[in-house]
Write a protein that holds these residues in place. Structure first.
Motif, PDB file in Angstrom:
ATOM      1  N   VAL A 168      10.049  18.309  -3.810  1.00  0.00           N
ATOM      2  CA  VAL A 168      11.006  17.900  -2.769  1.00  0.00           C
ATOM      3  C   VAL A 168      12.196  17.203  -3.408  1.00  0.00           C
ATOM      4  O   VAL A 168      12.053  16.193  -4.110  1.00  0.00           O
ATOM      5  N   ASP A 169      13.369  17.747  -3.167  1.00  0.00           N
ATOM      6  CA  ASP A 169      14.604  17.183  -3.713  1.00  0.00           C
ATOM      7  C   ASP A 169      14.860  15.819  -3.082  1.00  0.00           C
ATOM      8  O   ASP A 169      14.792  15.658  -1.866  1.00  0.00           O
ATOM      9  N   GLY A 170      15.142  14.831  -3.913  1.00  0.00           N
ATOM     10  CA  GLY A 170      15.400  13.488  -3.407  1.00  0.00           C
ATOM     11  C   GLY A 170      14.206  12.566  -3.499  1.00  0.00           C
ATOM     12  O   GLY A 170      14.361  11.348  -3.361  1.00  0.00           O
ATOM     13  N   LEU A 171      13.016  13.134  -3.722  1.00  0.00           N
ATOM     14  CA  LEU A 171      11.851  12.303  -4.015  1.00  0.00           C
ATOM     15  C   LEU A 171      11.904  12.016  -5.507  1.00  0.00           C
ATOM     16  O   LEU A 171      11.769  12.913  -6.327  1.00  0.00           O
ATOM     17  N   ASP A 172      12.102  10.763  -5.861  1.00  0.00           N
ATOM     18  CA  ASP A 172      12.394  10.426  -7.253  1.00  0.00           C
ATOM     19  C   ASP A 172      11.164  10.386  -8.146  1.00  0.00           C
ATOM     20  O   ASP A 172      11.278  10.566  -9.366  1.00  0.00           O
ATOM     21  N   GLY A 173      10.008  10.140  -7.568  1.00  0.00           N
ATOM     22  CA  GLY A 173       8.790  10.065  -8.357  1.00  0.00           C
ATOM     23  C   GLY A 173       7.643   9.653  -7.476  1.00  0.00           C
ATOM     24  O   GLY A 173       7.777   9.558  -6.244  1.00  0.00           O
ATOM     25  N   VAL A 174       6.490   9.396  -8.100  1.00  0.00           N
ATOM     26  CA  VAL A 174       5.307   9.035  -7.327  1.00  0.00           C
ATOM     27  C   VAL A 174       4.636   7.796  -7.912  1.00  0.00           C
ATOM     28  O   VAL A 174       4.798   7.471  -9.091  1.00  0.00           O
ATOM     29  N   PHE A 175       3.881   7.134  -7.041  1.00  0.00           N
ATOM     30  CA  PHE A 175       3.063   5.994  -7.432  1.00  0.00           C
ATOM     31  C   PHE A 175       1.612   6.369  -7.192  1.00  0.00           C
ATOM     32  O   PHE A 175       1.241   6.761  -6.074  1.00  0.00           O
ATOM     33  N   ILE A 176       0.796   6.287  -8.235  1.00  0.00           N
ATOM     34  CA  ILE A 176      -0.626   6.592  -8.094  1.00  0.00           C
ATOM     35  C   ILE A 176      -1.327   5.351  -7.568  1.00  0.00           C
ATOM     36  O   ILE A 176      -1.362   4.310  -8.216  1.00  0.00           O
ATOM     37  N   ARG A 177      -1.910   5.476  -6.384  1.00  0.00           N
ATOM     38  CA  ARG A 177      -2.618   4.360  -5.761  1.00  0.00           C
ATOM     39  C   ARG A 177      -4.115   4.562  -5.971  1.00  0.00           C
ATOM     40  O   ARG A 177      -4.806   5.159  -5.162  1.00  0.00           O
ATOM     41  N   ARG A 178      -4.612   4.055  -7.108  1.00  0.00           N
ATOM     42  CA  ARG A 178      -6.008   4.284  -7.475  1.00  0.00           C
ATOM     43  C   ARG A 178      -6.992   3.626  -6.510  1.00  0.00           C
ATOM     44  O   ARG A 178      -8.088   4.153  -6.277  1.00  0.00           O
ATOM     45  N   GLY A 179      -6.637   2.479  -5.958  1.00  0.00           N
ATOM     46  CA  GLY A 179      -7.546   1.795  -5.040  1.00  0.00           C
ATOM     47  C   GLY A 179      -7.856   2.629  -3.823  1.00  0.00           C
ATOM     48  O   GLY A 179      -9.027   2.819  -3.457  1.00  0.00           O
ATOM     49  N   ASP A 180      -6.825   3.161  -3.180  1.00  0.00           N
ATOM     50  CA  ASP A 180      -7.036   3.984  -1.985  1.00  0.00           C
ATOM     51  C   ASP A 180      -7.733   5.294  -2.332  1.00  0.00           C
ATOM     52  O   ASP A 180      -8.562   5.777  -1.561  1.00  0.00           O
ATOM     53  N   LEU A 181      -7.393   5.879  -3.467  1.00  0.00           N
ATOM     54  CA  LEU A 181      -8.083   7.105  -3.886  1.00  0.00           C
ATOM     55  C   LEU A 181      -9.562   6.829  -4.123  1.00  0.00           C
ATOM     56  O   LEU A 181     -10.428   7.649  -3.774  1.00  0.00           O
ATOM     57  N   THR A 182      -9.876   5.676  -4.689  1.00  0.00           N
ATOM     58  CA  THR A 182     -11.269   5.299  -4.917  1.00  0.00           C
ATOM     59  C   THR A 182     -12.041   5.242  -3.613  1.00  0.00           C
ATOM     60  O   THR A 182     -13.144   5.804  -3.482  1.00  0.00           O
ATOM     61  N   VAL A 183     -11.454   4.577  -2.620  1.00  0.00           N
ATOM     62  CA  VAL A 183     -12.111   4.449  -1.318  1.00  0.00           C
ATOM     63  C   VAL A 183     -12.237   5.814  -0.637  1.00  0.00           C
ATOM     64  O   VAL A 183     -13.298   6.186  -0.121  1.00  0.00           O
ATOM     65  N   ALA A 184     -11.140   6.568  -0.642  1.00  0.00           N
ATOM     66  CA  ALA A 184     -11.132   7.858   0.046  1.00  0.00           C
ATOM     67  C   ALA A 184     -12.104   8.859  -0.575  1.00  0.00           C
ATOM     68  O   ALA A 184     -12.703   9.686   0.128  1.00  0.00           O
ATOM     69  N   LEU A 185     -12.262   8.787  -1.887  1.00  0.00           N
ATOM     70  CA  LEU A 185     -13.159   9.718  -2.578  1.00  0.00           C
ATOM     71  C   LEU A 185     -14.596   9.210  -2.624  1.00  0.00           C
ATOM     72  O   LEU A 185     -15.489   9.903  -3.111  1.00  0.00           O
ATOM     73  N   GLY A 186     -14.818   7.978  -2.134  1.00  0.00           N
ATOM     74  CA  GLY A 186     -16.148   7.408  -2.172  1.00  0.00           C
ATOM     75  C   GLY A 186     -16.633   7.152  -3.585  1.00  0.00           C
ATOM     76  O   GLY A 186     -17.839   7.204  -3.867  1.00  0.00           O
TER      77      GLY A 186
END
Length: 260
Positions: A168-186
């Motif tokens: 997506v043009d204009g999205l400059d980059g991403v932030f990896i949110r490991r805490g939420d991924l941990t919870v969501a993935l169990g």
């Protein structure tokens, strides 16, 4: 320490993969922002999502960051046009947006933050426009060039759409949110194999897109490990975390002097 560039250069520095260091601000006062910024942190992230900030306290925190030359990002509570507009009008350097789990969401977020090709509501009367001092088109050009938009990858469904999101043009980059991924993935914790595999996918997609990755780290050792994998911007602890660590150390040291 070399002199820190002006906050208006933050987007360019982030896109270039410069080594950037920031922290989350959880306390809705100006003082912690002033202290952190004056120490030389490249940026602060004012946390509306998980801390008791409102429009007024966000405005004050942004002003404090500007006073000490630190870039001020705001993690907005929700990715609505109104929330995004309010912090950008207050003069935020950029936004950290939760739950960017699809290309459609990324496009909506970008549109809310950009004038040209977007849908950001115009006003040059707030701080961002110099309280009317910056002419209309000058304000638009500067805002579109300087505002940084970072999407948070924290949902499992985003892992199947990474290339589309990062394209997506204009999205400059991403932030990896490991805490939420941990919870969501169990998962058992942020270092669990399934979370590390998710991080690997994100780093690979960001590399293909030529866009930077920001990640929260516990210290230098963890930062070095993620730097080797492709991260260039690091959020280290929070203002409350720094306070707790320093207070715990001071208490233990002085308590140890108590007579037996």
């Amino acid at each position: 320490m070399t002199e820190r560039p002006h906050p208006s250069a933050f987007r360019r520095r982030f896109a270039a993969g410069n080594h950037l260091i920031g922290t989350f601000i959880k306390t809705p006062v100006t003082h912690t922002v002033e202290i952190i910024g004056a120490l030389g942190f490249d940026f602060v992230v004012i946390d509306e999502e998980h801390a008791p900030f409102d429009r007024v306290t966000i405005d004050g925190a942004i002003l404090a960051a500007r006073a000490v030359g630190s870039a001020a990002l705001v993690r907005v509570a929700e990715p609505t046009p109104a929330k995004i507009l309010s912090v950008l009008d207050d003069g935020a350097t950029g936004i950290l947006v939760p739950h960017v789990a699809s290309a459609d969401r990324a496009r909506e977020v970008v549109a809310s933050a950009r004038y040209r090709g977007g849908k950001r509501g115009f006003s040059n009367s707030p701080r961002a426009g110099g309280y009317g001092a910056r002419p209309l088109w000058q304000h638009i050009e500067a805002a579109d060039a300087e505002v940084t938009v970072i999407g948070m990858i924290e949902d499992p469904e985003a892992l199947d759409q990474l290339d589309a999101i990062l394209a997506v043009d204009g999205l400059d980059g991403v932030f990896i949110r490991r805490g939420d991924l941990t919870v969501a993935l169990g998962a058992a914790g942020p270092d669990a194999p399934e979370v590390q595999e998710a991080c690997t996918k994100i780093f690979a997609a960001a590399k293909r897109a030529g866009k930077p990755v920001c990640i929260m780290v516990g210290g230098a050792a963890e930062a070095a490990a993620f730097q080797a994998r492709g991260a260039s911007a690091f959020i280290v602890s929070t203002d409350l975390g720094f306070l707790r660590t320093a207070a715990t150390k001071a208490l233990a040291e002085v308590a140890a002097l108590a007579p037996a």
